[in-house]
Design an enzyme around this catalytic site. Structure first.
Site, short mmCIF file in Angstrom:
data_model
loop_
_atom_site.label_atom_id
_atom_site.label_comp_id
_atom_site.label_asym_id
_atom_site.label_seq_id
_atom_site.Cartn_x
_atom_site.Cartn_y
_atom_site.Cartn_z
N ASN A 45 -15.54 11.73 -19.73
CA ASN A 45 -16.05 12.98 -19.17
C ASN A 45 -15.27 14.20 -19.69
O ASN A 45 -15.41 15.30 -19.16
CB ASN A 45 -15.96 12.97 -17.65
CG ASN A 45 -16.76 11.83 -17.04
OD1 ASN A 45 -17.87 11.56 -17.46
ND2 ASN A 45 -16.19 11.16 -16.06
N HIS A 131 -23.48 11.71 -5.56
CA HIS A 131 -22.30 10.90 -5.90
C HIS A 131 -21.70 10.20 -4.68
O HIS A 131 -21.81 10.69 -3.56
CB HIS A 131 -21.26 11.87 -6.49
CG HIS A 131 -20.08 11.22 -7.11
ND1 HIS A 131 -18.86 11.16 -6.46
CD2 HIS A 131 -19.91 10.63 -8.31
CE1 HIS A 131 -17.99 10.56 -7.26
NE2 HIS A 131 -18.59 10.24 -8.39
N GLU A 175 -25.85 17.91 -6.29
CA GLU A 175 -25.06 18.17 -7.48
C GLU A 175 -25.84 19.16 -8.32
O GLU A 175 -27.06 19.27 -8.15
CB GLU A 175 -24.86 16.85 -8.25
CG GLU A 175 -23.96 15.91 -7.49
CD GLU A 175 -23.92 14.49 -8.04
OE1 GLU A 175 -24.03 14.30 -9.25
OE2 GLU A 175 -23.75 13.57 -7.22
N SER A 179 -24.56 12.98 -11.96
CA SER A 179 -23.53 12.28 -12.73
C SER A 179 -24.05 11.10 -13.54
O SER A 179 -23.47 10.77 -14.57
CB SER A 179 -22.40 11.82 -11.81
OG SER A 179 -22.89 10.91 -10.86
N ASP A 204 -22.20 20.46 -5.90
CA ASP A 204 -21.11 19.80 -6.63
C ASP A 204 -21.34 20.04 -8.13
O ASP A 204 -22.30 19.52 -8.71
CB ASP A 204 -21.12 18.30 -6.29
CG ASP A 204 -19.96 17.55 -6.91
OD1 ASP A 204 -19.40 18.04 -7.91
OD2 ASP A 204 -19.62 16.46 -6.41
N HIS A 207 -20.06 18.06 -13.16
CA HIS A 207 -20.47 17.85 -14.56
C HIS A 207 -21.05 19.10 -15.21
O HIS A 207 -21.56 19.04 -16.32
CB HIS A 207 -21.48 16.72 -14.65
CG HIS A 207 -20.91 15.41 -14.22
ND1 HIS A 207 -20.15 14.63 -15.04
CD2 HIS A 207 -20.93 14.78 -13.02
CE1 HIS A 207 -19.75 13.55 -14.38
NE2 HIS A 207 -20.21 13.62 -13.15
N LYS A 238 -12.77 16.44 -15.45
CA LYS A 238 -13.80 16.25 -16.47
C LYS A 238 -13.60 17.30 -17.57
O LYS A 238 -12.64 17.20 -18.29
CB LYS A 238 -15.17 16.25 -15.79
CG LYS A 238 -15.30 14.91 -15.02
CD LYS A 238 -16.38 14.80 -14.02
CE LYS A 238 -16.28 13.42 -13.37
NZ LYS A 238 -16.88 13.35 -12.05
C1 LIG Z 1 -16.53 12.61 -10.87
C2 LIG Z 1 -17.24 13.19 -9.72
C3 LIG Z 1 -16.56 13.50 -8.55
C4 LIG Z 1 -15.15 13.08 -8.33
O1 LIG Z 1 -14.25 13.81 -9.04
P1 LIG Z 1 -12.81 13.19 -9.36
O2 LIG Z 1 -11.98 14.36 -9.67
O3 LIG Z 1 -13.02 12.25 -10.50
O4 LIG Z 1 -12.36 12.46 -8.13
C5 LIG Z 1 -17.25 14.15 -7.57
N1 LIG Z 1 -18.55 14.46 -7.70
C6 LIG Z 1 -19.24 14.14 -8.81
C7 LIG Z 1 -20.68 14.50 -8.91
C8 LIG Z 1 -18.61 13.47 -9.84
O5 LIG Z 1 -19.29 13.11 -10.92
#
Ligand SMILES: *Cc1c(COP(=O)(O)O)cnc(C)c1O
Length: 383
Positions: A45, A131, A175, A179, A204, A207, A238
């Site tokens: 990522n 997620h 999101e 993801s 969220d 990504h 990421k």
């Molecule tokens: C990766 C991810 C998270 C978690 O983030 P980390 O920093 O890896 O714990 C939360 N929400 C989504 C949509 C993700 O893809």
């Protein structure tokens, strides 16, 4: 205990759902070394290639020299070190929010924020493909839970009507880029629903930050909607090339989270190096559009060469059957490509897929070669 667990593990194996760790002997990059062999890496990522970037390494190093390796305690005790504060100011400024709060991971951010905002008397409405961090937080909150089909605003509107008959607050969570599917939420349509029924909205952007929007400011900013979204979540792990998570919102929201987000209160603050690295990554985003431009060149090139539709750096190649997906991943591995097979429970049963992640660090040749491999794989697994 081991006997019971062993038989459970065997059950997972029988369903092609057993997972195992693979030790990587190199930094994150377009090539990684695994068990002595080099692979073209399409699994990370690290979308902008910042995890091993000299500036980002230097940011981590400087923070360690000045503040040491550990954070010492929860930020409310004595772990509120200057690198975390500096990073929060930079995140808030760059991502155009009043304030930011850094957590030890994105997972911890979701787990802290949602139960701090809603409880049993409130309603929580989620996109079906949210997620695991959001699902786990939803369960922990005890809020009445409603789930709408992925990206579908009409059923979301019906849930909002249902929620309006209840007392308490309504929180909608989506999101911005999903993801495991790499597609975009209908963010504008969701925000417009607020005109019909008021609700709190959390997006969220794990990504999307670094990938979408001017200087990687994310989808909400790209659409000019950030001011109408109460809470944005992000990760440092990421595109920002480090590790940790964060929430963005009003000063009052952040003040409330400091008082009520349990994963913030009862956990050691993020390390100086993680904060220093992320701060340097934001500096890179602000100073040069080059990594983001390179990433999108690669996305467009793969789209064209492999005849796929891409809305982000995540490109799912859905195979369906779990065993066939594992075979496809193994065949790619044989050819020197590291592409993960994603299976239940990360995605629904029978929706197993290869998940290609692109990076600014991939060369045009590597992307073209992958496109050829993906065509071969699709012929291989086609019914
Ligand atoms: C990766 C991810 C998270 C978690 O983030 P980390 O920093 O890896 O714990 C939360 N929400 C989504 C949509 C993700 O893809």
């Amino acid at each position: 205990m081991d006997k019971v667990l062993q038989s459970r593990l065997e059950e997972l194996s029988a369903q092609q759902l057993r997972r195992k760790l693979t030790e990587v002997g190199s930094p994150q990059g377009p090539e990684i070394e695994i068990e002595g062999r080099k692979y073209s890496n399409f699994s990370s990522n690290d979308y902008l290639g910042l995890a091993a970037h000299p500036r980002v390494r230097e940011g981590a190093r400087r923070a360690i020299e000045e503040f040491g390796a550990g954070s010492g305690a929860s930020r409310l005790i004595c772990g509120d070190l200057a690198p975390a504060r500096r990073l929060e100011r930079k995140l808030a400024e760059h991502l155009e929010a009043q304030a930011a709060l850094v957590f030890s991971s994105g997972y911890a951010a979701a787990l802290g924020v949602i139960p701090a905002l809603v409880g049993p008397e409130d309603t929580l409405i989620l996109d079906k493909l949210c997620h695991a961090s959001i699902i786990d937080a939803a369960k922990q909150s005890g809020a009445a839970l409603r789930v709408y089909p992925h990206g579908n605003v009409e059923p979301l509107a019906e849930h909002l009507d249902w929620a309006s008959a209840r007392s308490g607050q309504t929180l909608v969570v989506t999101e911005s880029i999903f993801s495991m599917d790499g597609d975009r939420a209908p963010l504008r349509a969701i925000v417009e629903l607020k005109e019909r029924r008021p609700f709190w909205l959390m997006v969220d952007e794990a990504h999307a930050i670094g990938v979408l929007g001017q200087a990687g400011r994310g989808l909400a900013n790209e659409l000019g909607l950030a001011a109408r979204i109460e809470i944005r979540l992000g990760t440092l792990g990421k595109a920002l090339g480090s590790a940790g998570g964060f929430a963005l919102g009003s000063g009052t929201l952040i003040e409330w989270l400091i008082n009520r987000a349990r994963s913030f209160i009862y956990s050691t603050g993020p390390t100086p190096s993680a904060c220093g690295a992320a701060e340097a990554a934001i500096d890179v985003l602000r100073e040069t559009p080059e990594p983001q431009r390179r990433l999108w060149e690669n996305i467009r090139a793969l789209e064209e060469a492999a005849d796929l539709k891409c809305e982000s750096a995540i490109v799912p190649v859905v195979v369906g059957d779990e065993a066939a997906t594992l075979e496809a991943a193994a065949s790619l591995r044989e050819a020197g490509y590291w592409v993960p097979a994603i299976r239940y429970p990360t995605v629904a049963r029978g929706k197993a897929r290869l998940r290609v992640s692109l990076s600014a660090a991939h060369s045009a040749q590597a992307v073209a070669a992958l496109a050829g491999e993906l065509k071969r794989i699709r012929e291989l697994v086609a019914p």
